[in-house]
Design a protein around this motif. Structure first.
Motif, PDB file in Angstrom:
ATOM      1  N   ASP A  56      45.378  99.472  35.245  1.00 34.65           N
ATOM      2  CA  ASP A  56      45.748  99.935  34.522  1.00 34.65           C
ATOM      3  C   ASP A  56      44.828  99.742  33.732  1.00 34.65           C
ATOM      4  O   ASP A  56      44.361  99.389  32.065  1.00 34.65           O
ATOM      5  CB  ASP A  56      46.306  97.888  34.799  1.00 34.65           C
ATOM      6  N   GLU A  57      43.557  98.447  34.816  1.00 33.63           N
ATOM      7  CA  GLU A  57      42.372  98.695  33.456  1.00 33.63           C
ATOM      8  C   GLU A  57      41.630 100.407  33.575  1.00 33.63           C
ATOM      9  O   GLU A  57      40.896  99.964  31.709  1.00 33.63           O
ATOM     10  CB  GLU A  57      41.829  98.387  34.746  1.00 33.63           C
ATOM     11  N   PHE A  58      41.652 100.787  34.247  1.00 33.82           N
ATOM     12  CA  PHE A  58      40.867 102.696  33.634  1.00 33.82           C
ATOM     13  C   PHE A  58      42.018 102.889  32.292  1.00 33.82           C
ATOM     14  O   PHE A  58      41.231 103.478  31.062  1.00 33.82           O
ATOM     15  CB  PHE A  58      41.427 103.822  34.288  1.00 33.82           C
ATOM     16  N   SER A  59      43.034 102.221  32.508  1.00 33.31           N
ATOM     17  CA  SER A  59      44.158 103.119  31.149  1.00 33.31           C
ATOM     18  C   SER A  59      43.751 101.745  29.688  1.00 33.31           C
ATOM     19  O   SER A  59      43.980 102.659  28.871  1.00 33.31           O
ATOM     20  CB  SER A  59      45.299 103.326  31.836  1.00 33.31           C
ATOM     21  N   LYS A  60      43.078 101.033  30.262  1.00 30.78           N
ATOM     22  CA  LYS A  60      43.029 100.245  28.725  1.00 30.78           C
ATOM     23  C   LYS A  60      41.747 100.586  28.321  1.00 30.78           C
ATOM     24  O   LYS A  60      41.392 100.318  27.311  1.00 30.78           O
ATOM     25  CB  LYS A  60      42.508  98.338  28.944  1.00 30.78           C
ATOM     26  N   TRP A  61      40.450 100.635  29.170  1.00 29.60           N
ATOM     27  CA  TRP A  61      39.003 101.278  29.086  1.00 29.60           C
ATOM     28  C   TRP A  61      38.890 102.166  28.777  1.00 29.60           C
ATOM     29  O   TRP A  61      37.592 101.857  27.723  1.00 29.60           O
ATOM     30  CB  TRP A  61      38.426 100.071  30.010  1.00 29.60           C
ATOM     31  N   SER A  62      39.116 102.835  28.764  1.00 27.00           N
ATOM     32  CA  SER A  62      38.173 103.716  29.068  1.00 27.00           C
ATOM     33  C   SER A  62      38.971 105.581  29.112  1.00 27.00           C
ATOM     34  O   SER A  62      40.532 105.271  29.373  1.00 27.00           O
ATOM     35  CB  SER A  62      37.791 104.508  30.525  1.00 27.00           C
ATOM     36  N   THR A  63      38.951 106.934  29.747  1.00 25.01           N
ATOM     37  CA  THR A  63      39.577 108.034  29.693  1.00 25.01           C
ATOM     38  C   THR A  63      39.859 109.065  30.854  1.00 25.01           C
ATOM     39  O   THR A  63      39.267 110.197  30.636  1.00 25.01           O
ATOM     40  CB  THR A  63      39.157 108.619  27.658  1.00 25.01           C
ATOM     41  N   PHE A  64      39.409 108.190  31.578  1.00 23.73           N
ATOM     42  CA  PHE A  64      39.136 108.826  33.302  1.00 23.73           C
ATOM     43  C   PHE A  64      40.755 109.573  33.282  1.00 23.73           C
ATOM     44  O   PHE A  64      41.546 109.643  33.232  1.00 23.73           O
ATOM     45  CB  PHE A  64      38.892 107.929  34.309  1.00 23.73           C
ATOM     46  N   SER A  65      40.520 110.956  34.026  1.00 24.99           N
ATOM     47  CA  SER A  65      41.080 111.323  34.434  1.00 24.99           C
ATOM     48  C   SER A  65      41.464 110.429  36.369  1.00 24.99           C
ATOM     49  O   SER A  65      40.767 110.837  37.307  1.00 24.99           O
ATOM     50  CB  SER A  65      40.994 112.814  35.449  1.00 24.99           C
ATOM     51  N   VAL A  66      42.988 109.884  36.443  1.00 22.14           N
ATOM     52  CA  VAL A  66      42.309 108.887  37.664  1.00 22.14           C
ATOM     53  C   VAL A  66      44.414 108.927  38.111  1.00 22.14           C
ATOM     54  O   VAL A  66      45.038 109.013  37.721  1.00 22.14           O
ATOM     55  CB  VAL A  66      42.603 107.588  37.166  1.00 22.14           C
ATOM     56  N   ALA A  67      43.447 109.369  39.467  1.00 28.94           N
ATOM     57  CA  ALA A  67      45.266 109.466  40.394  1.00 28.94           C
ATOM     58  C   ALA A  67      44.900 108.378  41.762  1.00 28.94           C
ATOM     59  O   ALA A  67      43.783 107.530  41.863  1.00 28.94           O
ATOM     60  CB  ALA A  67      44.509 110.744  41.396  1.00 28.94           C
ATOM     61  N   ILE A  68      45.883 108.068  42.459  1.00 28.05           N
ATOM     62  CA  ILE A  68      46.359 107.493  43.446  1.00 28.05           C
ATOM     63  C   ILE A  68      46.046 107.379  44.637  1.00 28.05           C
ATOM     64  O   ILE A  68      47.614 108.596  44.803  1.00 28.05           O
ATOM     65  CB  ILE A  68      47.037 105.634  42.772  1.00 28.05           C
ATOM     66  N   TYR A  69      45.600 107.906  45.560  1.00 25.88           N
ATOM     67  CA  TYR A  69      45.350 108.127  46.778  1.00 25.88           C
ATOM     68  C   TYR A  69      46.384 107.499  48.052  1.00 25.88           C
ATOM     69  O   TYR A  69      44.874 106.828  49.135  1.00 25.88           O
ATOM     70  CB  TYR A  69      44.002 108.633  47.208  1.00 25.88           C
ATOM     71  N   HIS A  70      47.751 107.060  48.056  1.00 24.51           N
ATOM     72  CA  HIS A  70      48.446 106.495  48.439  1.00 24.51           C
ATOM     73  C   HIS A  70      49.463 106.419  48.593  1.00 24.51           C
ATOM     74  O   HIS A  70      50.286 106.405  47.213  1.00 24.51           O
ATOM     75  CB  HIS A  70      48.169 104.760  47.973  1.00 24.51           C
ATOM     76  N   GLY A  71      50.614 106.489  49.466  1.00 22.56           N
ATOM     77  CA  GLY A  71      51.978 106.614  49.730  1.00 22.56           C
ATOM     78  C   GLY A  71      51.926 108.175  49.422  1.00 22.56           C
ATOM     79  O   GLY A  71      51.377 108.916  50.412  1.00 22.56           O
ATOM     80  N   VAL A  72      53.497 108.637  49.332  1.00 20.36           N
ATOM     81  CA  VAL A  72      54.207 109.333  50.351  1.00 20.36           C
ATOM     82  C   VAL A  72      53.499 110.819  49.962  1.00 20.36           C
ATOM     83  O   VAL A  72      52.702 112.624  50.645  1.00 20.36           O
ATOM     84  CB  VAL A  72      55.200 109.924  50.077  1.00 20.36           C
ATOM     85  N   ASN A  73      53.091 111.063  48.467  1.00 21.87           N
ATOM     86  CA  ASN A  73      52.299 112.206  47.797  1.00 21.87           C
ATOM     87  C   ASN A  73      50.971 112.169  47.840  1.00 21.87           C
ATOM     88  O   ASN A  73      50.237 112.730  47.253  1.00 21.87           O
ATOM     89  CB  ASN A  73      53.041 112.396  46.680  1.00 21.87           C
ATOM     90  N   ARG A  74      50.063 111.807  48.820  1.00 21.12           N
ATOM     91  CA  ARG A  74      48.667 111.669  48.744  1.00 21.12           C
ATOM     92  C   ARG A  74      48.150 112.743  49.172  1.00 21.12           C
ATOM     93  O   ARG A  74      47.216 113.191  48.838  1.00 21.12           O
ATOM     94  CB  ARG A  74      48.087 110.276  49.515  1.00 21.12           C
ATOM     95  N   ASP A  75      48.633 113.982  49.618  1.00 16.83           N
ATOM     96  CA  ASP A  75      48.234 114.827  50.303  1.00 16.83           C
ATOM     97  C   ASP A  75      47.883 115.608  48.844  1.00 16.83           C
ATOM     98  O   ASP A  75      47.500 116.763  48.116  1.00 16.83           O
ATOM     99  CB  ASP A  75      48.993 116.062  50.897  1.00 16.83           C
ATOM    100  N   THR A  76      49.003 115.886  48.174  1.00 18.95           N
ATOM    101  CA  THR A  76      48.816 116.750  46.668  1.00 18.95           C
ATOM    102  C   THR A  76      47.704 115.949  45.728  1.00 18.95           C
ATOM    103  O   THR A  76      47.040 116.762  45.538  1.00 18.95           O
ATOM    104  CB  THR A  76      50.633 116.630  45.753  1.00 18.95           C
ATOM    105  N   VAL A  77      47.734 114.764  45.861  1.00 16.86           N
ATOM    106  CA  VAL A  77      46.952 113.923  44.728  1.00 16.86           C
ATOM    107  C   VAL A  77      45.331 115.115  45.064  1.00 16.86           C
ATOM    108  O   VAL A  77      44.540 115.019  44.267  1.00 16.86           O
ATOM    109  CB  VAL A  77      46.635 112.443  44.836  1.00 16.86           C
ATOM    110  N   PHE A  78      45.272 114.117  46.974  1.00 14.71           N
ATOM    111  CA  PHE A  78      44.036 114.985  47.136  1.00 14.71           C
ATOM    112  C   PHE A  78      43.720 115.708  47.129  1.00 14.71           C
ATOM    113  O   PHE A  78      42.479 116.614  46.735  1.00 14.71           O
ATOM    114  CB  PHE A  78      43.853 114.969  49.007  1.00 14.71           C
ATOM    115  N   ASP A  79      43.693 117.607  47.011  1.00 19.74           N
ATOM    116  CA  ASP A  79      44.706 119.160  46.881  1.00 19.74           C
ATOM    117  C   ASP A  79      43.752 118.505  45.177  1.00 19.74           C
ATOM    118  O   ASP A  79      42.568 120.003  45.403  1.00 19.74           O
ATOM    119  CB  ASP A  79      45.735 119.782  46.842  1.00 19.74           C
TER     120      ASP A  79
END
Length: 868
Positions: free
Chosen positions: A205-228
């Motif tokens: 949430d803080e990243f979305s409020k303060w800047s324009t980074f491309s942010v991904a969450i490596y947590h949960g069931v879909n983390r392998d796709t995120v890491f790719d």
């Protein structure tokens, strides 16, 4: 400075002779009219006019202009005729063009220049506080040197925001989603953020409020796709939890990370944990820890944390232990020789100088203290009920506890070995030991030390509420049977008085405060607070204890909210918002384990910590749920301790740990209260060792005797006190007149503590004990033995003479009590009633009473005052 130089610094294109002033003063100025004159400095990506429109409409530029350096104003006046356009532009409202140092990039509405082509964009910088800008500079300074470090600001000072602003500068972010991004993050690898799972969403949430980074969450069931996506440069920021990183360390440690940020870095205090070993494998030297508690329990934890972010920065582990750890601990010993104290002072100074190269530590008082009303941390020692005391004593007489207490004594069989090495290594006739070793009758390798933690847990439960030690019907049958045997042994003849062996589920039974000393005190305190419109945070480590407290709140008719581990993460913020905005919500019940992070409850001005934790940072985090930026009222914290129980030792160890942290991290000069030395069998003193943990303290004022004792080699010797702080105000006048911590007979070590109608034995302010609030200048004057006198300085005080000390003490005490009764009479209250009011009143209310009392004394004849 010439006007042209000033314009270059402002990066404004010179106005052409054909341009009119009206064109320049239009707020819709084309951004292309502003160009870069200095190729070494990167201009903001959003135009200066766009920044002007962000400012408040009521800004008075003429007032601001008066604050600028005279030389700048004069230069503007001299060139007024030939540079009319620039003067007209300077008269546009809502912008502070000039700064006192005339340096572009230093103002809050301009980019924060960190280096050539590196800056925090104006859209972020304008929302940072001054201490946060300093934090960003600190992080970037380490980054530019290819070093890691620790941002150790107090909780609530915006460490997350400082980290995002730092990353925005490193990656060349603007913070404006509409701005071009072709040059952002060139040749930069991804950043990894490791944090507790409970704050992952907060980071996103803080990243979305303060800047324009491309942010991904490596947590949960879909983390392998995120890491790719990281490998294809589709993600700039990857956020993961501690557990997820530890489990997937083999995969994630193969990536070359540009920066690694570890939130709540104190989780990595144990060098033997798998998480610590996993973090050591991260491929980057730019590791930054964020934590409000750099050191929690031991000085060696400090080394572990810094050796992770700055490998080798503090030398080897053995060197650190011999050169810093041991001298600092032994130099803090109460009876340490003078040479030990001197060596500790030298090593402390050297350690602080080394740490400050990699550590930035600020407190609320140093940064935003002027924006807040302040905080009072009261430690209240509540008398256990009579049945609690009897149960506590029976617990200490169990064979399991006696085995631990007598483990160092010679064995009764005639062997030269100690009991723990011979016949009493196991406790087959015990209550707790047989259950733990039901599958191994010969015991384990750790016997009898394996039963220490279960015994301590039971003692803490008895100190809090007797219902906690009864069998839980939700447990398995074996555990219920074990708890039944234990309850039978400790309740004894009081079994009918406490309602039998089974847990009491009746509403009236659980809400009754008769058999719980701390609940009795809490009930009386809350009654006074609610009448004054206060809002209360009530913390407990035990969910079962929260259930009991909930019944009490329902019986009293208080409107409350509750948050514990079972509360869905998606609903927690809504509960917080409802409590902060709803005037009808009076109390918020919170589990210490669930509510330690991410909660902002600034609407509450009273914080109660029902049960203390061995780790002082847990209690401090609970306090800071309310005492943070945005709080509009004075916050008063009340830590409730069961007097004469294990909780007094828990609190004393908290003091010991906090003082060591202040010495090692901040270089403070702390009073030397304790004889014990952590991890040293030769100097266990009054704090350490199993025998101290299972001492019977029910007939002593243990904490007060230690903190206010005479004759020890302190830096500042403290005077004995009749009763510290607010505790004395609650006592009946007869008890206050007769009670004293002094003992004319040195052999008389046992004293019974008088108890007032609120169930409070005595109390003190924690900041008066932890001396870092006032540096080295901390003394315990007899004239501050009650809170009313320490808070209301207009009361006359007598200085204590070194001759006839006891007589002067009695005279001084009588004088103080007389003054106290006068104020109570002036308020139209009885002494005890006024004491209740005083504890619940804010600082402003107390000061107002003293002002009114002083004016009344000036107007009234002297004989009238004497009659009162």
């Amino acid at each position: 400075m010439s006007l042209n130089t000033l314009k270059e610094m402002m990066m404004l294109k010179p106005c052409s002779s054909s341009s009119s002033s009206s064109q320049i003063t239009q707020p819709q100025t084309n951004p292309s009219s502003f160009t870069t004159e200095n190729p070494n400095r990167k201009p903001p990506k959003s135009s200066l006019c766009q920044q002007m429109l962000r400012l408040s409409q009521d800004y008075d530029f003429t007032k601001q202009k008066q604050q600028q350096p005279d030389v700048v104003v004069e230069e503007c006046k001299e060139d007024d005729d030939q540079e009319e356009g620039f003067v007209e532009f300077s008269n546009v409202k809502n912008i502070n063009i000039f700064k006192e140092d005339n340096d572009f990039g230093c103002g809050p509405y301009q980019p924060l220049i960190l280096d050539n082509n590196v800056q925090v964009p104006a859209s972020i910088n304008c929302r940072l506080l001054e201490h946060q800008r300093e934090g960003v500079k600190f992080l970037y300074n380490l980054y530019s040197k290819n070093l890691g470090g620790i941002l150790g600001d107090d909780m609530g000072l915006g460490k997350t925001i400082q980290a995002i602003a730092f990353l925005s500068a490193v990656y060349g972010k603007d913070g404006d989603a509409t701005s071009p991004k072709e040059n952002e993050g060139v040749n930069k690898g991804p950043t990894l953020i490791i944090c507790p799972s409970s704050v992952i969403q907060n980071w996103e949430d803080e990243f979305s409020k303060w800047s324009t980074f491309s942010v991904a969450i490596y947590h949960g069931v879909n983390r392998d796709t995120v890491f790719d996506k990281i490998g294809t440069h589709g993600t700039e920021i990857l956020i993961t939890s501690f557990d997820t990183y530890r489990i997937n360390e083999n995969i994630m440690s193969q990536m070359n990370w540009e920066i690694v940020i570890i939130d709540e870095a104190h989780r990595l205090k144990n060098e033997k944990s798998k998480l610590y070993e996993a973090c050591l494998a991260i491929k980057t030297r730019k590791r930054y820890g964020l934590t409000g508690t750099v050191m929690q329990n031991k000085i060696m934890e400090l080394f572990n944390l810094f050796d992770l972010v700055v490998p080798g920065g503090l030398g080897t582990r053995e060197h650190f232990r011999d050169y810093y750890d041991e001298p600092l601990k032994h130099g803090q010993r109460s009876s340490a020789p003078e040479r030990f104290v001197q060596v500790a002072a030298e090593r402390k100074k050297h350690l602080v100088s080394v740490l400050h190269k990699f550590l930035l530590r600020r407190t609320k008082e140093e940064t935003i203290g002027h924006l807040m009303m302040g905080k009072e941390d009261n430690v209240v020692f509540c008398a256990m009920s009579d049945v609690q005391k009897r149960v506590y004593k029976r617990m200490l007489q169990l064979p399991d506890v006696q085995c631990l207490i007598n483990k160092e004594l010679p064995c009764s069989c005639g062997s030269p070995l100690k009991q723990v090495e011979c016949c009493n290594r196991t406790v087959p006739n015990g209550v707790i030991w047989p259950y733990l070793h039901k599958d191994n009758p010969d015991g384990c390798d750790s016997c009898p030390y394996c039963i220490v933690l279960p015994c301590l847990t039971k003692l803490q439960q008895i100190s809090n509420h007797l219902e906690l030690i009864k069998p839980n019907p939700r447990d398995d049958t074996d555990k219920q049977q074990k708890d039944m045997v234990f309850a039978s042994a400790v309740f004894g003849t009081d079994i009918d008085l406490v309602g039998g062996y089974t847990q009491n589920e009746s509403f009236m039974g659980l809400s009754d405060v008769q058999h719980c000393g701390k609940m009795r005190a809490l009930e009386n305190l809350m009654s006074s607070w609610i009448l004054h419109g206060d809002k209360i945070l009530l913390f407990s480590y035990s969910v079962r204890m929260l259930d009991i407290l909930e019944k009490l709140l329902i019986r009293k008719g208080y409107s409350f909210s509750r948050l514990d581990g079972s509360t869905p993460t998606s609903l927690r913020q809504s509960y917080v918002d409802d409590f902060n905005t709803s005037p009808s919500k009076q109390v918020f019940l919170i589990s210490t384990r669930a509510g330690g992070l991410g909660l902002n409850l600034v609407s509450a001005n009273r914080v109660v910590i029902f049960d203390p934790n061995w780790n002082p940072s847990h209690d401090l985090q609970a306090q800071d749920r309310s005492f943070r930026f945005g709080q509009k009222r004075h916050v008063e914290v009340f830590r409730l301790l069961a007097a004469g129980s294990l909780e007094e030792l828990v609190y004393s160890r908290q003091i010991y740990k906090q003082q060591l942290a202040n010495i090692a991290v901040s270089g403070k000069l702390e009073k030397r209260y304790f004889e014990g030395v952590q991890d040293c069998k030769e100097f266990r003193g009054e704090l350490f060792g199993i025998s101290n943990l299972f001492r019977d303290l029910s007939d002593k004022l243990f904490t007060s005797e230690i903190l206010h004792k005479e004759g020890t080699q302190h830096e500042h010797k403290s005077e004995t006190q009749s009763l510290p702080d607010i505790g004395m105000c609650f006592l009946p006048s007869q008890a206050r007149d007769s009670f004293s911590l002094e003992s004319s007979d040195t052999e008389t070590n046992k004293r019974s503590a008088p108890v007032n109608e609120l169930g409070i034995v005595y109390a003190h302010r924690n900041e008066d004990i932890i001396s870092h609030e006032r540096g080295c200048d901390v003394t315990h004057d007899v004239s501050t033995s009650t809170q009313i006198h320490s808070s209301l300085p207009d009361i006359p005080r007598k200085k204590q003479s070194t001759v006839g000390e006891k007589g002067n003490n009695a005279s001084l005490k009588a004088h103080k009590l007389k003054q106290y009764r006068c104020i109570a009479s002036f308020m139209g209250m009885e002494v005890v009633e006024f004491s209740k009011w005083f504890l619940s009143a804010s600082v402003a209310e107390r000061e107002q009473v003293m002002r009114n009392y002083k004016r009344w004394k000036e107007k009234m004849p002297l004989h009238i005052i004497h009659e009162v």
